[in-house]
Design a protein around this motif. Structure first.
Motif, mmCIF file in Angstrom:
data_model
loop_
_atom_site.group_PDB
_atom_site.id
_atom_site.type_symbol
_atom_site.label_atom_id
_atom_site.label_comp_id
_atom_site.label_asym_id
_atom_site.label_seq_id
_atom_site.Cartn_x
_atom_site.Cartn_y
_atom_site.Cartn_z
ATOM 1 N N PHE A 12 74.328 85.665 67.915
ATOM 2 C CA PHE A 12 74.185 84.212 67.979
ATOM 3 C C PHE A 12 72.974 83.839 67.143
ATOM 4 O O PHE A 12 71.884 84.386 67.328
ATOM 5 C CB PHE A 12 73.982 83.733 69.425
ATOM 6 N N CYS A 14 70.891 80.355 65.286
ATOM 7 C CA CYS A 14 70.725 78.903 65.261
ATOM 8 C C CYS A 14 69.543 78.605 64.339
ATOM 9 O O CYS A 14 68.422 79.050 64.606
ATOM 10 C CB CYS A 14 70.447 78.409 66.678
ATOM 11 N N ALA A 69 74.587 76.419 63.818
ATOM 12 C CA ALA A 69 74.629 77.382 64.928
ATOM 13 C C ALA A 69 75.951 78.123 64.847
ATOM 14 O O ALA A 69 76.999 77.530 64.571
ATOM 15 C CB ALA A 69 74.486 76.672 66.267
ATOM 16 N N LYS A 71 78.351 81.959 65.974
ATOM 17 C CA LYS A 71 78.568 83.248 66.614
ATOM 18 C C LYS A 71 79.266 84.156 65.620
ATOM 19 O O LYS A 71 80.117 83.702 64.842
ATOM 20 C CB LYS A 71 79.426 83.100 67.876
ATOM 21 N N TYR A 99 75.039 72.883 67.705
ATOM 22 C CA TYR A 99 73.628 73.217 67.535
ATOM 23 C C TYR A 99 72.858 72.811 68.781
ATOM 24 O O TYR A 99 72.981 71.694 69.278
ATOM 25 C CB TYR A 99 73.068 72.490 66.309
ATOM 26 N N ASN A 100 72.053 73.743 69.301
ATOM 27 C CA ASN A 100 71.266 73.482 70.512
ATOM 28 C C ASN A 100 69.903 74.129 70.348
ATOM 29 O O ASN A 100 69.763 75.343 70.472
ATOM 30 C CB ASN A 100 71.982 74.030 71.751
ATOM 31 N N GLU A 101 68.889 73.331 70.028
ATOM 32 C CA GLU A 101 67.568 73.873 69.725
ATOM 33 C C GLU A 101 66.829 74.387 70.953
ATOM 34 O O GLU A 101 65.762 74.997 70.828
ATOM 35 C CB GLU A 101 66.721 72.826 69.022
ATOM 36 N N THR A 102 67.388 74.191 72.163
ATOM 37 C CA THR A 102 66.730 74.690 73.378
ATOM 38 C C THR A 102 67.089 76.151 73.654
ATOM 39 O O THR A 102 66.464 76.795 74.492
ATOM 40 C CB THR A 102 67.112 73.844 74.602
ATOM 41 N N MET A 103 68.091 76.672 72.947
ATOM 42 C CA MET A 103 68.537 78.043 73.186
ATOM 43 C C MET A 103 67.729 79.029 72.356
ATOM 44 O O MET A 103 67.124 78.667 71.340
ATOM 45 C CB MET A 103 70.027 78.173 72.854
ATOM 46 N N ASN A 104 67.703 80.287 72.804
ATOM 47 C CA ASN A 104 67.127 81.351 71.986
ATOM 48 C C ASN A 104 67.907 81.381 70.673
ATOM 49 O O ASN A 104 69.127 81.573 70.674
ATOM 50 C CB ASN A 104 67.261 82.686 72.716
ATOM 51 N N PRO A 105 67.237 81.190 69.516
ATOM 52 C CA PRO A 105 67.979 81.013 68.268
ATOM 53 C C PRO A 105 68.462 82.292 67.600
ATOM 54 O O PRO A 105 69.155 82.228 66.578
ATOM 55 C CB PRO A 105 66.943 80.315 67.374
#
Length: 214
Positions: A12, A14, A69, A71, A99-105
């Motif tokens: 994953f 991002c 972002a 997979k 796209y989710n900037e709060t996740m581990n990129p």
């Protein structure tokens, strides 16, 4: 494709697109393009990671500065340069996600086999490091050969792993610039890509670092 050949190599990412798509190759009538993705570390430095994407997933808004972002899988292939075979690495995109900037990129999880004797060393500051090459099975009887690096107690664990040992590891993909001296005496800058190990286990043991290397 068998499920286990999808689940044994999961990535994953991002980040921000650093380069516009460039044609890479064609396979069975499907065109593939390469971009470079800038992925932020905890230290606020960036890893610049090569990404291969099918024209079927490519969109007009995938350009420099855009957020992306995805997979996919971390893959290797051999390329002939100056008459020598060179191991090339890229993230092969299977799915574009929100796209989710709060996740581990930057997360990679692989299950594979030790295919080269680990190389253990210490830095001038007495930090323990161990390099290891892991072969991960892929469809059509292919394998990806992924360089991995372990630190601290992970390094002490990895250095004792025998060739052929099956392991599962979790970490992140990192880019690293280094200097290489050519036969002509010229020194050039090169970029290496590798998996920085956060957790690693075999059938009997689980070893983990308290925090990801930044």
């Amino acid at each position: 494709m068998k499920y286990e050949l999808l689940s044994n190599n999961k990535v994953f990412l991002c980040g921000t697109i650093e380069t516009n798509p460039v044609f890479s190759h064609e396979s069975f009538g499907e065109a593939f393009y390469e971009i470079k993705l800038s992925v932020k570390r905890l230290s606020n430095q960036n890893d610049i990671i090569p990404v291969t994407i099918s024209d079927k997933l490519l969109t007009s808004d995938m350009k420099v500065g855009s957020k992306l972002a995805l997979k996919g899988q971390f893959r290797s292939y051999n390329k002939i340069e100056d008459g020598k075979s060179k191991l090339m690495l890229t993230v092969f995109v299977r799915e574009i996600i929100e796209y989710n900037e709060t996740m581990n990129p930057n997360i990679i999880e692989i299950t594979g086999f030790i295919c080269k004797e680990p190389t253990y060393r210490t830095t001038p500051f007495k930090r323990e490091i161990c390099d290891v090459l892991v072969a991960v099975n892929r469809a059509y009887n292919k394998s990806d050969y992924l360089p991995c690096i372990a630190w601290g107690r992970n390094a002490r664990f990895v250095k004792n792993l025998e060739i052929g040992k099956k392991v599962n590891l979790v970490g992140r993909i990192q880019s690293r610039e280094y200097q290489k001296k050519l036969e002509t005496g010229e020194v050039v800058s090169r970029i290496a890509y590798e998996v920085s190990i956060n957790k690693i286990s075999d059938e009997e043991t689980l070893v983990s670092q308290d925090e990801m290397l930044s």
